[in-house]
Structure formats: structure tokens, C-alpha cells
Design a protein around this motif. Structure first.
Motif, PDB file in Angstrom:
ATOM      1  N   ALA A  72       3.026  10.259   6.827  1.00 50.04           N
ATOM      2  CA  ALA A  72       3.495  11.234   7.819  1.00 50.04           C
ATOM      3  C   ALA A  72       4.889  10.888   8.331  1.00 50.04           C
ATOM      4  CB  ALA A  72       2.504  11.292   8.979  1.00 50.04           C
ATOM      5  N   GLU A  73       5.198   9.595   8.455  1.00 45.83           N
ATOM      6  CA  GLU A  73       6.523   9.219   8.961  1.00 45.83           C
ATOM      7  C   GLU A  73       7.612   9.609   7.957  1.00 45.83           C
ATOM      8  OE1 GLU A  73       7.680   5.232   8.950  1.00 45.83           O
ATOM      9  OE2 GLU A  73       9.170   5.479  10.526  1.00 45.83           O
ATOM     10  N   ASN A  74       7.301   9.467   6.662  1.00 48.95           N
ATOM     11  CA  ASN A  74       8.267   9.865   5.619  1.00 48.95           C
ATOM     12  C   ASN A  74       8.633  11.345   5.792  1.00 48.95           C
ATOM     13  OD1 ASN A  74       6.723   7.976   2.888  1.00 48.95           O
ATOM     14  ND2 ASN A  74       8.089   7.295   4.504  1.00 48.95           N
ATOM     15  N   VAL A  75       7.618  12.194   6.066  1.00 44.04           N
ATOM     16  CA  VAL A  75       7.868  13.639   6.230  1.00 44.04           C
ATOM     17  C   VAL A  75       8.796  13.857   7.421  1.00 44.04           C
ATOM     18  CG1 VAL A  75       6.806  15.879   6.735  1.00 44.04           C
ATOM     19  CG2 VAL A  75       5.626  14.251   5.224  1.00 44.04           C
ATOM     20  N   HIS A  76       8.508  13.163   8.516  1.00 39.84           N
ATOM     21  CA  HIS A  76       9.291  13.304   9.745  1.00 39.84           C
ATOM     22  C   HIS A  76      10.761  12.906   9.496  1.00 39.84           C
ATOM     23  CE1 HIS A  76      10.096  13.122  14.043  1.00 39.84           C
ATOM     24  NE2 HIS A  76      10.648  11.945  13.837  1.00 39.84           N
ATOM     25  N   ASN A 105      -1.675   8.889  -7.397  1.00 38.81           N
ATOM     26  CA  ASN A 105      -2.197  10.260  -7.346  1.00 38.81           C
ATOM     27  C   ASN A 105      -3.388  10.450  -8.291  1.00 38.81           C
ATOM     28  OD1 ASN A 105      -0.100  10.603  -5.619  1.00 38.81           O
ATOM     29  ND2 ASN A 105       1.068  12.035  -6.884  1.00 38.81           N
ATOM     30  N   HIS A 106      -3.569   9.514  -9.228  1.00 37.22           N
ATOM     31  CA  HIS A 106      -4.709   9.614 -10.152  1.00 37.22           C
ATOM     32  C   HIS A 106      -6.007   9.144  -9.497  1.00 37.22           C
ATOM     33  CE1 HIS A 106      -2.013  10.508 -13.462  1.00 37.22           C
ATOM     34  NE2 HIS A 106      -1.295   9.455 -13.170  1.00 37.22           N
ATOM     35  N   PHE A 107      -5.895   8.575  -8.305  1.00 34.67           N
ATOM     36  CA  PHE A 107      -7.084   7.989  -7.678  1.00 34.67           C
ATOM     37  C   PHE A 107      -7.347   8.643  -6.329  1.00 34.67           C
ATOM     38  CE2 PHE A 107      -5.013   4.807 -10.316  1.00 34.67           C
ATOM     39  CZ  PHE A 107      -6.063   4.469 -11.173  1.00 34.67           C
ATOM     40  N   ASP A 108      -8.580   8.542  -5.894  1.00 36.12           N
ATOM     41  CA  ASP A 108      -8.953   9.033  -4.568  1.00 36.12           C
ATOM     42  C   ASP A 108      -8.398   8.072  -3.512  1.00 36.12           C
ATOM     43  OD1 ASP A 108     -10.974  10.777  -2.894  1.00 36.12           O
ATOM     44  OD2 ASP A 108     -11.220   8.683  -2.258  1.00 36.12           O
ATOM     45  N   LEU A 109      -7.716   8.608  -2.494  1.00 39.74           N
ATOM     46  CA  LEU A 109      -7.053   7.755  -1.504  1.00 39.74           C
ATOM     47  C   LEU A 109      -8.067   6.888  -0.759  1.00 39.74           C
ATOM     48  CD1 LEU A 109      -4.587   6.845   0.064  1.00 39.74           C
ATOM     49  CD2 LEU A 109      -4.861   8.844   1.544  1.00 39.74           C
ATOM     50  N   GLY A 110      -9.203   7.483  -0.374  1.00 40.76           N
ATOM     51  CA  GLY A 110     -10.230   6.721   0.355  1.00 40.76           C
ATOM     52  C   GLY A 110     -10.712   5.534  -0.463  1.00 40.76           C
ATOM     53  N   VAL A 111     -10.920   5.754  -1.760  1.00 41.33           N
ATOM     54  CA  VAL A 111     -11.369   4.663  -2.633  1.00 41.33           C
ATOM     55  C   VAL A 111     -10.297   3.584  -2.723  1.00 41.33           C
ATOM     56  CG1 VAL A 111     -12.047   4.063  -4.995  1.00 41.33           C
ATOM     57  CG2 VAL A 111     -12.904   6.186  -3.957  1.00 41.33           C
ATOM     58  N   CYS A 112      -9.014   4.009  -2.845  1.00 41.86           N
ATOM     59  CA  CYS A 112      -7.903   3.029  -2.890  1.00 41.86           C
ATOM     60  C   CYS A 112      -7.929   2.148  -1.644  1.00 41.86           C
ATOM     61  CB  CYS A 112      -6.555   3.743  -2.937  1.00 41.86           C
ATOM     62  SG  CYS A 112      -6.156   4.474  -4.505  1.00 41.86           S
ATOM     63  N   LEU A 137      -1.435   8.051   5.772  1.00 41.67           N
ATOM     64  CA  LEU A 137      -1.017   8.284   4.386  1.00 41.67           C
ATOM     65  C   LEU A 137      -1.320   9.728   3.990  1.00 41.67           C
ATOM     66  CD1 LEU A 137      -2.374   5.040   2.705  1.00 41.67           C
ATOM     67  CD2 LEU A 137       0.003   5.589   3.184  1.00 41.67           C
ATOM     68  N   LEU A 138      -0.459  10.306   3.148  1.00 44.85           N
ATOM     69  CA  LEU A 138      -0.752  11.610   2.558  1.00 44.85           C
ATOM     70  C   LEU A 138      -1.735  11.398   1.410  1.00 44.85           C
ATOM     71  CD1 LEU A 138       2.830  13.192   2.295  1.00 44.85           C
ATOM     72  CD2 LEU A 138       1.287  13.116   4.277  1.00 44.85           C
ATOM     73  N   ASP A 139      -2.479  12.454   1.070  1.00 45.94           N
ATOM     74  CA  ASP A 139      -3.458  12.267  -0.015  1.00 45.94           C
ATOM     75  C   ASP A 139      -2.756  12.008  -1.351  1.00 45.94           C
ATOM     76  OD1 ASP A 139      -2.457  14.849  -0.248  1.00 45.94           O
ATOM     77  OD2 ASP A 139      -4.304  15.641  -1.098  1.00 45.94           O
ATOM     78  N   LYS A 140      -1.536  12.555  -1.517  1.00 43.42           N
ATOM     79  CA  LYS A 140      -0.767  12.327  -2.746  1.00 43.42           C
ATOM     80  C   LYS A 140       0.658  11.905  -2.383  1.00 43.42           C
ATOM     81  CE  LYS A 140      -3.972  14.251  -5.441  1.00 43.42           C
ATOM     82  NZ  LYS A 140      -4.980  13.332  -5.996  1.00 43.42           N
ATOM     83  N   VAL A 141       1.298  11.188  -3.297  1.00 47.90           N
ATOM     84  CA  VAL A 141       2.730  10.873  -3.144  1.00 47.90           C
ATOM     85  C   VAL A 141       3.511  12.049  -3.714  1.00 47.90           C
ATOM     86  CG1 VAL A 141       4.575   9.288  -3.819  1.00 47.90           C
ATOM     87  CG2 VAL A 141       2.268   8.402  -3.371  1.00 47.90           C
ATOM     88  N   ARG A 142       4.491  12.537  -2.948  1.00 52.77           N
ATOM     89  CA  ARG A 142       5.232  13.740  -3.356  1.00 52.77           C
ATOM     90  C   ARG A 142       6.706  13.428  -3.592  1.00 52.77           C
ATOM     91  NH1 ARG A 142       1.140  17.570  -3.902  1.00 52.77           N
ATOM     92  NH2 ARG A 142      -0.417  17.029  -2.363  1.00 52.77           N
ATOM     93  N   PRO A 143       7.333  14.137  -4.546  1.00 53.57           N
ATOM     94  CA  PRO A 143       8.807  14.078  -4.623  1.00 53.57           C
ATOM     95  C   PRO A 143       9.383  14.809  -3.415  1.00 53.57           C
ATOM     96  CG  PRO A 143       7.938  15.684  -6.192  1.00 53.57           C
ATOM     97  CD  PRO A 143       6.746  15.029  -5.550  1.00 53.57           C
TER      98      PRO A 143
END
Ligand code: SF4
Length: 187
Positions: A72-76, A105-112, A137-143
Motif C-alpha cells: 500500500a505504501e508503494n501505491v501512495h 504472483n504464482h503463489f497465494d499471498l497468505g501461503v507465502c 501487501l498487495l495480493d500481486k506485484v504490479r508494474p
């Protein structure tokens, strides 16, 4: 008027840089321009950057973004840069397409999170960190172009110092930046 005189008369540009979900390798590559750093210091002033102590991005001509967006901080921070920078540049593979961190992004964030903070052997007090001070954390890493408009993309992991210097000198001189084939790479 000779070139040196014209450089001296040109108003100094203001440049901000930041690392989002990056490794600081693209910033190290910027420092790799070596003796050109003195030239750069004659041409621009640095605003918010890991190289300065400025905490927030103010009005700037150029914003250089290293790293994709993973929390979330990255978005801000990215939105703050877009609001303040006339030209926003995605520097390096992570900013351009998410880069290696996007492998998650290939894995579930909760499991990670469980794997790292709860399941590993030898953890003294297994617990997923949940302090509100920590950015979620976001569920996926985005460009970065999935979050804001981007004006230029400089690929490479990292782009070489030579490529960054060529790109910046074009931009600072008011030319459309063009990287010759030998400076353009994606690894
Ligand atoms: S592109 Fe490569 S060098 Fe740049 S931040 Fe990403 S991993 Fe690091």
C-alpha cells in the motif's frame, strides 16, 4: 553562444527518485555513471530521493521510479510522484513489468506469509507481522503502469549506467530519449 554557455543558461531541472519494490540496483546503476555525476549535479537539483534527505516529492520535472508496486505504501508514494512530476520514468525491469519480485504472483499471498513467518523451523515466536505501522501487501506485484500513467520505460535489470546517462542527457536537453540498440537490454 557556445554549448557550455547555453548549458549554464538553461534552468536547472528538478529530479526525484524512489525505490518501490526494488533492490536499489537501479540506483546503484545511476551512481555507475561515475564522473558524469559531477555533470549531472551541474544540470539538476535532486528532490526526494534515497540520495537526499527530502521526505516528500515536491514539484519536479523528472521522476525516476525503481521497483514495481507490492504494498500500500508503494501505491501512495507512486501517486505522489505522478502528481508532482511532469515526466515519470519506469526505470528497470521491476518498474517496467514487475521484475523478479513478481514471481510471487504464482503463489497465494497468505501461503507465502505462512511459509515465511509461521512454518519455518527455528522461529522463536512464529507470527505473521500485523502492526498497523506496516504497509499491507498487495495480493500481486504490479508494474507501475498498472497504477499510474508512465511517460518513458527504461528496461534492464538494471539498465546500465551508460544507458541511464544517455537517457537522462537526452531528456535534460529537451530531446526525445532514444537508446541505441547496444544500450537496450532486458536482463
Ligand atoms: S530492475 Fe533489477 S536492479 Fe532494478 S530494482 Fe529491479 S531487481 Fe533491482
Amino acid at each position: 553562444m557556445d554549448a557550455a554557455e547555453s548549458d549554464a543558461r538553461r534552468p536547472r531541472l528538478r529530479v526525484a527518485t524512489t525505490s518501490l519494490a526494488g533492490c536499489f540496483g537501479c540506483h546503484m546503476s545511476l551512481l555507475d555513471i561515475d564522473e558524469h555525476l559531477f555533470e549531472l549535479a551541474q544540470l539538476v537539483d535532486f528532490d526526494r530521493s534515497p540520495l537526499t534527505d527530502v521526505k516528500h516529492c515536491g514539484p519536479c520535472d523528472i521522476g525516476l521510479i525503481e521497483g514495481g508496486v507490492c504494498n500500500a505504501e508503494n501505491v501512495h508514494v507512486l501517486r505522489e510522484f505522478r502528481r508532482n512530476c511532469k515526466i515519470l520514468v519506469a526505470v528497470g525491469a521491476c518498474a517496467v513489468n514487475g521484475g523478479l519480485p513478481a514471481q510471487r504472483n504464482h503463489f497465494d499471498l497468505g501461503v507465502c506469509l505462512q511459509q515465511v513467518y509461521q512454518c519455518r523451523e527455528g522461529l522463536a515466536a512464529p507470527q505473521i507481522p500485523d502492526d498497523p505501522e506496516l504497509p499491507l501487501l498487495l495480493d500481486k506485484v504490479r508494474p507501475i503502469h498498472e497504477v499510474v500513467r508512465v511517460d518513458y520505460f527504461v528496461p534492464g535489470c538494471p539498465p546500465s549506467g551508460e544507458a541511464l546517462w544517455k537517457f537522462l542527457t537526452d531528456l535534460i536537453a529537451g530531446r526525445t530519449p532514444r537508446l541505441p540498440y547496444d544500450l537496450l537490454h532486458y536482463d
